[in-house]
Every structure is written in C-alpha cells, then in structure tokens.
Design a protein around this motif. Structure first.
Motif, PDB file in Angstrom:
ATOM      1  N   LYS A 134      -6.644 -20.645   1.841  1.00 25.97           N
ATOM      2  CA  LYS A 134      -7.325 -19.993   0.719  1.00 25.97           C
ATOM      3  C   LYS A 134      -6.319 -19.130  -0.034  1.00 25.97           C
ATOM      4  CE  LYS A 134     -11.798 -19.697   3.078  1.00 25.97           C
ATOM      5  NZ  LYS A 134     -12.833 -18.779   3.629  1.00 25.97           N
ATOM      6  N   PRO A 135      -6.419 -19.067  -1.365  1.00 22.36           N
ATOM      7  CA  PRO A 135      -5.465 -18.250  -2.124  1.00 22.36           C
ATOM      8  C   PRO A 135      -5.618 -16.767  -1.797  1.00 22.36           C
ATOM      9  CG  PRO A 135      -7.245 -19.018  -3.553  1.00 22.36           C
ATOM     10  CD  PRO A 135      -7.403 -19.732  -2.236  1.00 22.36           C
ATOM     11  N   ILE A 136      -4.478 -16.061  -1.751  1.00 26.30           N
ATOM     12  CA  ILE A 136      -4.507 -14.614  -1.510  1.00 26.30           C
ATOM     13  C   ILE A 136      -4.753 -13.947  -2.855  1.00 26.30           C
ATOM     14  CG2 ILE A 136      -3.279 -12.640  -0.517  1.00 26.30           C
ATOM     15  CD1 ILE A 136      -1.493 -14.672   0.942  1.00 26.30           C
ATOM     16  N   LYS A 137      -6.025 -13.912  -3.241  1.00 25.69           N
ATOM     17  CA  LYS A 137      -6.375 -13.354  -4.547  1.00 25.69           C
ATOM     18  C   LYS A 137      -7.112 -12.048  -4.332  1.00 25.69           C
ATOM     19  CE  LYS A 137      -8.665 -16.582  -6.626  1.00 25.69           C
ATOM     20  NZ  LYS A 137      -9.342 -17.364  -7.684  1.00 25.69           N
ATOM     21  N   ARG A 138      -6.507 -10.977  -4.783  1.00 20.74           N
ATOM     22  CA  ARG A 138      -7.146  -9.677  -4.651  1.00 20.74           C
ATOM     23  C   ARG A 138      -6.466  -8.727  -5.615  1.00 20.74           C
ATOM     24  NH1 ARG A 138     -11.956  -7.633  -2.918  1.00 20.74           N
ATOM     25  NH2 ARG A 138     -11.778  -6.930  -5.026  1.00 20.74           N
ATOM     26  N   GLU A 139      -7.202  -8.267  -6.612  1.00 22.60           N
ATOM     27  CA  GLU A 139      -6.657  -7.291  -7.556  1.00 22.60           C
ATOM     28  C   GLU A 139      -6.610  -5.933  -6.864  1.00 22.60           C
ATOM     29  OE1 GLU A 139      -5.425  -7.432 -10.700  1.00 22.60           O
ATOM     30  OE2 GLU A 139      -5.451  -9.608 -10.409  1.00 22.60           O
ATOM     31  N   PHE A 140      -5.470  -5.283  -6.926  1.00 26.79           N
ATOM     32  CA  PHE A 140      -5.336  -3.968  -6.304  1.00 26.79           C
ATOM     33  C   PHE A 140      -5.924  -2.903  -7.234  1.00 26.79           C
ATOM     34  CE2 PHE A 140      -2.779  -6.218  -3.427  1.00 26.79           C
ATOM     35  CZ  PHE A 140      -2.497  -5.416  -2.341  1.00 26.79           C
ATOM     36  N   PRO A 141      -6.479  -1.835  -6.658  1.00 31.68           N
ATOM     37  CA  PRO A 141      -7.071  -0.779  -7.499  1.00 31.68           C
ATOM     38  C   PRO A 141      -6.016  -0.053  -8.323  1.00 31.68           C
ATOM     39  CG  PRO A 141      -7.043  -0.110  -5.191  1.00 31.68           C
ATOM     40  CD  PRO A 141      -6.628  -1.545  -5.225  1.00 31.68           C
ATOM     41  N   SER A 142      -6.409   0.386  -9.501  1.00 30.05           N
ATOM     42  CA  SER A 142      -5.496   1.168 -10.335  1.00 30.05           C
ATOM     43  C   SER A 142      -5.453   2.601  -9.802  1.00 30.05           C
ATOM     44  CB  SER A 142      -5.961   1.163 -11.789  1.00 30.05           C
ATOM     45  OG  SER A 142      -7.143   1.926 -11.926  1.00 30.05           O
ATOM     46  N   TYR A 143      -4.386   3.296 -10.111  1.00 26.03           N
ATOM     47  CA  TYR A 143      -4.213   4.660  -9.595  1.00 26.03           C
ATOM     48  C   TYR A 143      -5.187   5.636 -10.235  1.00 26.03           C
ATOM     49  CZ  TYR A 143      -0.108   2.531  -7.621  1.00 26.03           C
ATOM     50  OH  TYR A 143       0.715   1.703  -6.911  1.00 26.03           O
ATOM     51  N   SER A 144      -5.682   5.298 -11.413  1.00 23.64           N
ATOM     52  CA  SER A 144      -6.635   6.176 -12.096  1.00 23.64           C
ATOM     53  C   SER A 144      -7.996   6.190 -11.404  1.00 23.64           C
ATOM     54  CB  SER A 144      -6.793   5.744 -13.559  1.00 23.64           C
ATOM     55  OG  SER A 144      -7.239   4.405 -13.631  1.00 23.64           O
ATOM     56  N   MET A 145      -8.229   5.232 -10.488  1.00 19.88           N
ATOM     57  CA  MET A 145      -9.506   5.199  -9.764  1.00 19.88           C
ATOM     58  C   MET A 145      -9.603   6.317  -8.733  1.00 19.88           C
ATOM     59  SD  MET A 145     -10.220   1.163  -8.995  1.00 19.88           S
ATOM     60  CE  MET A 145     -10.384  -0.039 -10.323  1.00 19.88           C
ATOM     61  N   PHE A 146      -8.449   6.887  -8.364  1.00 18.98           N
ATOM     62  CA  PHE A 146      -8.445   7.935  -7.344  1.00 18.98           C
ATOM     63  C   PHE A 146      -8.439   9.304  -8.016  1.00 18.98           C
ATOM     64  CE2 PHE A 146      -6.522   4.233  -5.442  1.00 18.98           C
ATOM     65  CZ  PHE A 146      -7.124   4.173  -4.197  1.00 18.98           C
ATOM     66  N   SER A 147      -9.357  10.136  -7.585  1.00 19.30           N
ATOM     67  CA  SER A 147      -9.442  11.492  -8.126  1.00 19.30           C
ATOM     68  C   SER A 147      -9.146  12.468  -6.992  1.00 19.30           C
ATOM     69  CB  SER A 147     -10.838  11.746  -8.702  1.00 19.30           C
ATOM     70  OG  SER A 147     -10.954  13.066  -9.161  1.00 19.30           O
ATOM     71  N   PHE A 148      -7.913  12.951  -6.941  1.00 24.83           N
ATOM     72  CA  PHE A 148      -7.522  13.858  -5.870  1.00 24.83           C
ATOM     73  C   PHE A 148      -7.866  15.287  -6.265  1.00 24.83           C
ATOM     74  CE2 PHE A 148      -4.217  10.426  -5.302  1.00 24.83           C
ATOM     75  CZ  PHE A 148      -4.923   9.794  -4.295  1.00 24.83           C
ATOM     76  N   LYS A 149      -8.746  15.885  -5.480  1.00 27.25           N
ATOM     77  CA  LYS A 149      -9.220  17.227  -5.775  1.00 27.25           C
ATOM     78  C   LYS A 149      -8.220  18.267  -5.287  1.00 27.25           C
ATOM     79  CE  LYS A 149     -13.945  15.588  -5.103  1.00 27.25           C
ATOM     80  NZ  LYS A 149     -15.154  15.718  -4.266  1.00 27.25           N
ATOM     81  N   ASN A 150      -8.481  19.517  -5.662  1.00 26.67           N
ATOM     82  CA  ASN A 150      -7.662  20.599  -5.118  1.00 26.67           C
ATOM     83  C   ASN A 150      -7.856  20.638  -3.606  1.00 26.67           C
ATOM     84  OD1 ASN A 150      -6.736  21.424  -7.625  1.00 26.67           O
ATOM     85  ND2 ASN A 150      -8.533  22.718  -7.957  1.00 26.67           N
ATOM     86  N   PHE A 189       0.805  -1.223   0.000  1.00 27.36           N
ATOM     87  CA  PHE A 189       0.000   0.000   0.000  1.00 27.36           C
ATOM     88  C   PHE A 189       0.844   1.282   0.000  1.00 27.36           C
ATOM     89  CE2 PHE A 189      -2.650  -3.326   1.787  1.00 27.36           C
ATOM     90  CZ  PHE A 189      -3.812  -3.183   1.034  1.00 27.36           C
ATOM     91  N   ARG A 190       2.132   1.166   0.207  1.00 29.05           N
ATOM     92  CA  ARG A 190       2.991   2.353   0.229  1.00 29.05           C
ATOM     93  C   ARG A 190       2.908   3.173  -1.067  1.00 29.05           C
ATOM     94  NH1 ARG A 190       6.421   2.481   4.704  1.00 29.05           N
ATOM     95  NH2 ARG A 190       6.809   0.469   5.710  1.00 29.05           N
ATOM     96  N   PRO A 191       2.872   2.538  -2.249  1.00 32.96           N
ATOM     97  CA  PRO A 191       2.791   3.348  -3.476  1.00 32.96           C
ATOM     98  C   PRO A 191       1.561   4.246  -3.553  1.00 32.96           C
ATOM     99  CG  PRO A 191       3.460   1.108  -3.993  1.00 32.96           C
ATOM    100  CD  PRO A 191       3.056   1.108  -2.554  1.00 32.96           C
ATOM    101  N   TYR A 192       0.471   3.852  -2.895  1.00 36.51           N
ATOM    102  CA  TYR A 192      -0.726   4.696  -2.919  1.00 36.51           C
ATOM    103  C   TYR A 192      -0.505   5.978  -2.112  1.00 36.51           C
ATOM    104  CZ  TYR A 192      -3.039   0.666  -4.955  1.00 36.51           C
ATOM    105  OH  TYR A 192      -3.380  -0.368  -5.795  1.00 36.51           O
ATOM    106  N   ILE A 193       0.293   5.883  -1.057  1.00 29.78           N
ATOM    107  CA  ILE A 193       0.652   7.069  -0.289  1.00 29.78           C
ATOM    108  C   ILE A 193       1.522   7.993  -1.145  1.00 29.78           C
ATOM    109  CG2 ILE A 193       1.941   7.924   1.716  1.00 29.78           C
ATOM    110  CD1 ILE A 193      -0.640   6.634   2.546  1.00 29.78           C
ATOM    111  N   ILE A 194       2.477   7.417  -1.844  1.00 30.71           N
ATOM    112  CA  ILE A 194       3.334   8.211  -2.742  1.00 30.71           C
ATOM    113  C   ILE A 194       2.479   8.926  -3.788  1.00 30.71           C
ATOM    114  CG2 ILE A 194       5.127   8.085  -4.512  1.00 30.71           C
ATOM    115  CD1 ILE A 194       6.381   7.632  -1.892  1.00 30.71           C
ATOM    116  N   HIS A 195       1.527   8.198  -4.351  1.00 33.81           N
ATOM    117  CA  HIS A 195       0.633   8.772  -5.364  1.00 33.81           C
ATOM    118  C   HIS A 195      -0.151   9.947  -4.791  1.00 33.81           C
ATOM    119  CE1 HIS A 195      -2.046   9.120  -8.702  1.00 33.81           C
ATOM    120  NE2 HIS A 195      -3.063   8.498  -8.146  1.00 33.81           N
ATOM    121  N   PHE A 196      -0.690   9.779  -3.590  1.00 34.93           N
ATOM    122  CA  PHE A 196      -1.428  10.849  -2.932  1.00 34.93           C
ATOM    123  C   PHE A 196      -0.532  12.073  -2.706  1.00 34.93           C
ATOM    124  CE2 PHE A 196      -2.129  12.910   1.180  1.00 34.93           C
ATOM    125  CZ  PHE A 196      -3.395  13.465   0.991  1.00 34.93           C
ATOM    126  N   LEU A 197       0.675  11.851  -2.191  1.00 31.72           N
ATOM    127  CA  LEU A 197       1.565  12.964  -1.854  1.00 31.72           C
ATOM    128  C   LEU A 197       2.097  13.691  -3.087  1.00 31.72           C
ATOM    129  CD1 LEU A 197       3.612  11.591   1.187  1.00 31.72           C
ATOM    130  CD2 LEU A 197       1.744  13.250   1.195  1.00 31.72           C
TER     131      LEU A 197
END
Length: 350
Positions: free
Chosen positions: A329-345, A240-248
């Motif tokens: 159980k298999p660890i199956k979970r597609e992570f969200p793409s970065y385009s799904m996040f819309s960071f406003k002003n 999840f660290r890359p999502y923080i980088i994307h936000f910042l």
C-alpha cells in the motif's frame, strides 16, 4: 489518561477493575483500567505485579524512567509480537529494492518537514540555497537492495541539509542556550541535552507504535543494523524531529540557567549540563500535553472523525509503513502543519 508517578514513595496497585495510587499507605486515587492508556513510573516508586498484569491485558503502555524522567524501559504484552507476517515481510524488504525505497521516503519526508519549519519561521528554505542537493538526487539513488554504501550516500546528502537547517534554527534560541553544533551522545551543552531528552520521549512514542504494528524494532532501512540499536525506530523518528524542534523553540523561552545542573562524568574534567529533576519531569509532561496529546483537525486513515491527536497520527504513520510492507500500500499521509499546534505559556505541571 496517563498515570505518571514521578516523585518518591508512590505505589501503584489494583482494586477489582481499577488502578489505585497510594503514598505512605494513603489512598490518593482510583482509576478504571479502561480509562488509562499509558503508565509512567519513575525509579524510587513501587508497582504491584497485579497492576503490571492488568496493564498488559488492557494493552496499556508502561514506561519505566530514571528519577530525572529519562525513559529507561518499556513493558508490553507477549501477544504484541504474535503476528510474524509483518516482520517476515520486513526482513524480505531489507533484501529487496523496497527497503531502499522506504529509506528514501522517510528521508525525503524528514527534509520536507524541516523545510516547512524553516518557512514557518520565515527563514531561508532549502530551495533558496543552490549549494544544497535537490530531493531529486535522493529519488535517483538506485539499487537492488539497501546496502551500506547506499545508506552512506543518503546520509551524506542528509548531512548537507542538516548543517544548513541547524545553522538557521539555532540562532532563534535564547542567547544563553545557543549552540553551534548538534551533538547527540555525550553532549555537554544545556540545549543539546534538552533536545536529547525530548528526542527520547519521541523515541518511546515511535517504539510503542512499532510494537502495535508488529514491526521489528531492530531492523531498519535508513539506519544501519547494529547490536542494541533500534534501527527501525530511529528511521521512523526522522520525519517527526522537526516537531520537537518547533516545540522547544517555545518551551526554551521559559527556562533559565538555574533549571540546569552540572554533572562531572570525570573528576576535574569539563561539566555536562542536564535539566534538574523537577524541570525534566515538567518537560516530559508538557511535551506530552502540548505536543503529543494536541488534537489536530485531521481525519484518520479510516475516515473516522474530523480530528485526532498527534500521537494517533504517529500510530497511523507507522501503521502505513507496515501496510506498505505487507500489501505494498502507498505510504500516503500528509503531515500536520506547524500552525496547527498552539503552544501555551508553560507553567510547572504539578
């Protein structure tokens, strides 16, 4: 909703089936227990034992923070640790091949998410650098259980990727915030400390999810087991660290040098730069609203609904780790793409 008491002189109490928020003996708001899913209380404020007890009964997460917004402690119900089956299986996995496989899966997912972020910003992906090891090298790390030697081997591979990753991401920052090296503990530069605070918010989210899934916080697979080190939390933070980088990358554009203040840990020594009190709280509130509470067009594991919050996604990812430990159980979970996040002003969240 969240109750956030960040300024001086607030009091959180109860009145029948509601939380009541007061300041200077003036009632500001009453909120039903069932409408609250998290309470954040900064030092310099007060809370009644009744409020903490009802929060525990309703399984509401309570975070105690320093005055600058840095998470300090959490409160959770004793019943959160009532189920020992998951923790027993976690201990067994640590002494078996399964622990190594979990460590490799977590690391591979982190590198995939980093690589996707590089592509999102039209930077050179990992595949374009022939000097980097391949993910296959991680998959080919074998052993009967996770050992310090195997853990070190994985970290060496990870370090090669990290240097390449940060060398491309850091130049995207505003010039005055750019750094040459990622530093965690005892960081001096404004951006490193901005990143450290953001990661601490993420750490609380992972920690809370681990408690929900009855996992042992201090028994990790990728990170070493040491006194006072929540190794499993640090393991599961990695993807999840890359999502923080994307936000910042977006949020940092709104900051100026005036948002930081100098701290001299040693007199007449070099200063360390931290966000000011108000800006730190704004960061925490904004990262919650814009990242963790963002709704994504993704279906939950149990096929409920057509969207879920990013915080719910984190819960489900951690829950899948528990499911793997308990029932393979298999660890199956597609992570969200970065385009799904819309960071406003960004504006100050007052």
């Amino acid at each position: 909703m969240k109750i956030i008491l960040k300024d001086f002189g607030y009091f959180l109490g109860t009145n029948e089936d509601t939380f009541k928020i007061k300041q200077n003996d003036k009632l500001l708001k009453e909120i039903p227990f069932e409408n609250v899913h998290e309470i954040v209380i900064g030092t310099r404020n007060a809370v009644s034992v009744d409020a903490l007890a009802w929060a525990s009964l309703y399984r509401i997460g309570v975070v105690i923070t320093l005055h600058n917004g840095k998470p300090l402690a959490v409160l959770h119900s004793i019943k959160d640790m009532a189920n020992v089956k998951t923790r027993l299986n976690q201990f067994r996995a640590y002494e078996s091949r399964k622990g190594l496989e979990i460590a490799k899966k977590v690391l591979i997912q982190k590198l995939k998410n980093e690589n996707n972020l590089l592509k999102h910003y039209n930077l050179k992906s990992y595949e374009q650098n022939r000097k980097l090891p391949s993910l296959e090298e991680i998959r080919n790390v074998h052993g009967e259980k996770i050992t310090q030697a195997l853990r070190l081997k994985l970290h060496v591979i990870e370090e090669n990727f990290s240097k390449y990753y940060y060398a491309q991401m850091f130049p995207l920052l505003p010039k005055w915030l750019r750094i040459l090296k990622r530093v965690g503990r005892n960081a001096v530069e404004p951006y490193n400390n901005l990143l450290n605070l953001s990661y601490e918010v993420l750490e609380w989210k992972i920690l809370k999810s681990c408690l929900k899934s009855k996992l042992e916080l201090y028994l990790g697979f990728l990170h070493s087991v040491q006194y006072g080190k929540p190794s499993l939390v640090l393991d599961l933070i990695e993807p999840f660290r890359p999502y923080i980088i994307h936000f910042l990358m977006h949020y940092s554009k709104t900051l100026t040098s005036k948002d930081f203040q100098k701290h001299y840990i040693i007199k007449d020594h070099y200063p360390r730069y931290f966000l000011k009190h108000k800006t730190a709280w704004n960061l925490i509130e904004t990262i919650n609203k814009q990242l963790f509470e963002a709704y994504l067009p993704m279906q939950r594991n149990r096929k409920h609904g057509k969207q879920m919050s990013f915080e719910t996604f984190i819960d489900e990812y951690v829950s899948s780790i528990a499911g793997h430990l308990n029932a393979n159980k298999p660890i199956k979970r597609e992570f969200p793409s970065y385009s799904m996040f819309s960071f406003k002003n960004y504006e100050l969240c007052l």
